[in-house]
Design an enzyme around this catalytic site. Sequence first.
Site, PDB file in Angstrom:
ATOM      1  N   PHE A   1      -9.038  -4.197  -0.656  1.00  6.71           N
ATOM      2  CA  PHE A   1      -7.769  -4.916  -0.488  1.00  6.71           C
ATOM      3  C   PHE A   1      -7.608  -5.263   0.986  1.00  6.71           C
ATOM      4  O   PHE A   1      -7.640  -4.384   1.838  1.00  6.71           O
ATOM      5  CB  PHE A   1      -6.570  -4.085  -0.961  1.00  6.71           C
TER       6      PHE A   1
ATOM      7  N   LYS B   1       0.636  -1.000   9.113  1.00  2.00           N
ATOM      8  CA  LYS B   1       1.305   0.114   8.423  1.00  2.00           C
ATOM      9  C   LYS B   1       1.884   1.194   9.353  1.00  2.00           C
ATOM     10  O   LYS B   1       2.967   0.996   9.878  1.00  2.00           O
ATOM     11  CB  LYS B   1       0.376   0.681   7.353  1.00  2.00           C
TER      12      LYS B   1
ATOM     13  N   ASP C   1     -11.235  -2.335   8.308  1.00  2.00           N
ATOM     14  CA  ASP C   1      -9.821  -2.491   7.966  1.00  2.00           C
ATOM     15  C   ASP C   1      -9.208  -1.092   7.902  1.00  2.00           C
ATOM     16  O   ASP C   1      -9.399  -0.363   6.932  1.00  2.00           O
ATOM     17  CB  ASP C   1      -9.703  -3.236   6.630  1.00  2.00           C
TER      18      ASP C   1
HETATM   19  C1  LIG Z   1      -1.633  -2.837   3.035  1.00  2.00           C
HETATM   20  C2  LIG Z   1      -3.005  -3.298   3.366  1.00  2.00           C
HETATM   21  C3  LIG Z   1      -3.273  -4.595   3.837  1.00  2.00           C
HETATM   22  C4  LIG Z   1      -2.197  -5.673   3.916  1.00  2.00           C
HETATM   23  O1  LIG Z   1      -1.152  -5.335   4.765  1.00  2.00           O
HETATM   24  P1  LIG Z   1       0.234  -6.158   4.661  1.00  2.00           P
HETATM   25  O2  LIG Z   1       1.064  -5.591   5.783  1.00  2.00           O
HETATM   26  O3  LIG Z   1       0.799  -5.873   3.313  1.00  2.00           O
HETATM   27  O4  LIG Z   1      -0.084  -7.591   4.850  1.00  2.00           O
HETATM   28  C5  LIG Z   1      -4.560  -4.908   4.200  1.00  2.00           C
HETATM   29  N1  LIG Z   1      -5.554  -4.002   4.109  1.00  2.00           N
HETATM   30  C6  LIG Z   1      -5.342  -2.748   3.662  1.00  2.00           C
HETATM   31  C7  LIG Z   1      -6.475  -1.779   3.606  1.00  2.00           C
HETATM   32  C8  LIG Z   1      -4.066  -2.352   3.252  1.00  2.00           C
HETATM   33  O5  LIG Z   1      -3.865  -1.111   2.772  1.00  2.00           O
END
Ligand SMILES: *Cc1c(COP(=O)(O)O)cnc(C)c1O
Length: 399
Positions: free
Chosen positions: A141, A255, A226
Site C-alpha cells: 500500500f 503518520k 516506504d
Molecule cells: C498510510 C500509508 C500510506 C498513505 O498515507 P496517506 O497519509 O494516507 O496518504 C502510504 N504507505 C503506507 C505504507 C501507509 O501505511
Amino acid sequence: MNAHTFDTTGIEHCPFMPVFGAPALNIERGRGTEVWDTDGKRYLDFLSGIAVTSLGHANPVVADAICRQASTLLHVSNFFTNPQATAAAIKVNELLQQATGHAGQLFFTNSGAESNECALKLARKWGGRGRHTVVSAFGSFHGRTLATLAATGQPAKHEPFAPMPEGFKHVAWGDLDALRASVDGSVAAVIIEAIQGEGGVNPAPDGYLQGIRDLCDEVGALMIIDEIQTGFARTGEWFGFEIDGVSPDVVTLAKAMGNGMPIGACWARKDVAAVFQPGDHGSTYSGTALATAAVSAVVDEMRRIDAPRLATQQGERLAGLLAELPQVESVRGAGLILGAQLVEGISAPDVYRSLLDAGLICNAVNATTLRFLPPITVTDDELTEATSMIAHALNGVSS
Ligand SMILES: *Cc1c(COP(=O)(O)O)cnc(C)c1O
C-alpha cells in the site's frame, strides 16, 4: 444539528463523500491510549489512527508545541523559510543519517501519498528518459493518488480508475527471484515496505531487503523504503529497515511524524536529492511552521522517552499476551505493529465488532488477522486490560 453532534443515524443529508463506509464511532476526545465517543463511552485505542498518534492522544508536549506555534506563526510561502521547518528537517535528517549512514535532504509533504509522489518523481528525474519504471510488491500500500495507487500492488483498487499511469510493475511479495526477473535497465526504482501494514502485517522475510539492496546496486536502480506506517519507532527501531540493517536511497515518512498533525516527508541521500532543481516539485504547505513545530516536539519527546526501546518492550509484552490466547494461531510483526493470526473458523471482522462493543479499538486487516497499533506510551495495565477484552471477545465469537 451541528458538526459536533453529528449523528450518522437519522441524518438527512450526509455532507461527506461516500468513500469510507459508515463510521463505526463518533469520537470526541482522547488522552493517551484512551478515547471517548460523543455518548461518553470510553475505549482503549489500540489502532492510534493507524499508527499516527504514537505518543498518545492529546500528548501534552506536542499539544503545547502546537498551541505556542499557533499563536506565533502558522505559515509563510515557499519564497521564505521559518525556524521551525529548519529545526525539524535537521532533526529528521539526523535520525535518517544515523540509520542509513548517509547525509540526506528532505522535502516536507502533508500526507503519506504525497511523500511517495515526491519519491516517484525523484526516481523518474534520477532515472532519466527510458528508465522510469517503478517496481513494487503485490499486497503493498503506497497511497491513493493516481501514481501512488498505481504503485500500490492491489489490482482491485486500480480497476475502477483505469487506465492507470504508465510505468509501474508488481511482483510477488518476499520473492527475490520474481523481483530479479522484473528488474532491468528500464527500472528507475524499487519501492517496498519494511513490513507490509495494510497488506496484513507481513514482515519482510529474512534477507529480502538486503537482496533488493544488492539487486538495485547491480542494475543502478534506487531503493525506496516506504516507512509511512513503520517509521518513528513503531517497529522498535527508529525505522523498520534498520531491523534488516539495509541502507535505502530514499525513505518516505508521514503518520507518526506529527502525532496527528498532517505532515510527511520524502528523504533522499544527498546525491540523489541533487537531481531536483528549483521548480521540479513543491507544495503550498511544505514545511509550514505549525506542522513542523509538531515534528520537532515528536522527535524530541520520542528521544526523551527512548521510544524505540519502549516499543520493543511493550511490543514483546503484548505479543506474549496475545500468543497465549488459544484462538490466536500466531503473532506477526515487530515492536508495536502486530498482527494476530486467528485460528480457522474465527472471523477477524466479527471479533473486531465485538471488541468495539467491549471498548477496544483495533482493526481487522484481513478476514483472519487482527492488527494492533497501540501508542508507544501504552501502559502495562492497558495491555492487560486490552488482552482480557480480546480473550473475552474471542471466547464469545468462537462459542
Ligand atoms: C498510510 C500509508 C500510506 C498513505 O498515507 P496517506 O497519509 O494516507 O496518504 C502510504 N504507505 C503506507 C505504507 C501507509 O501505511
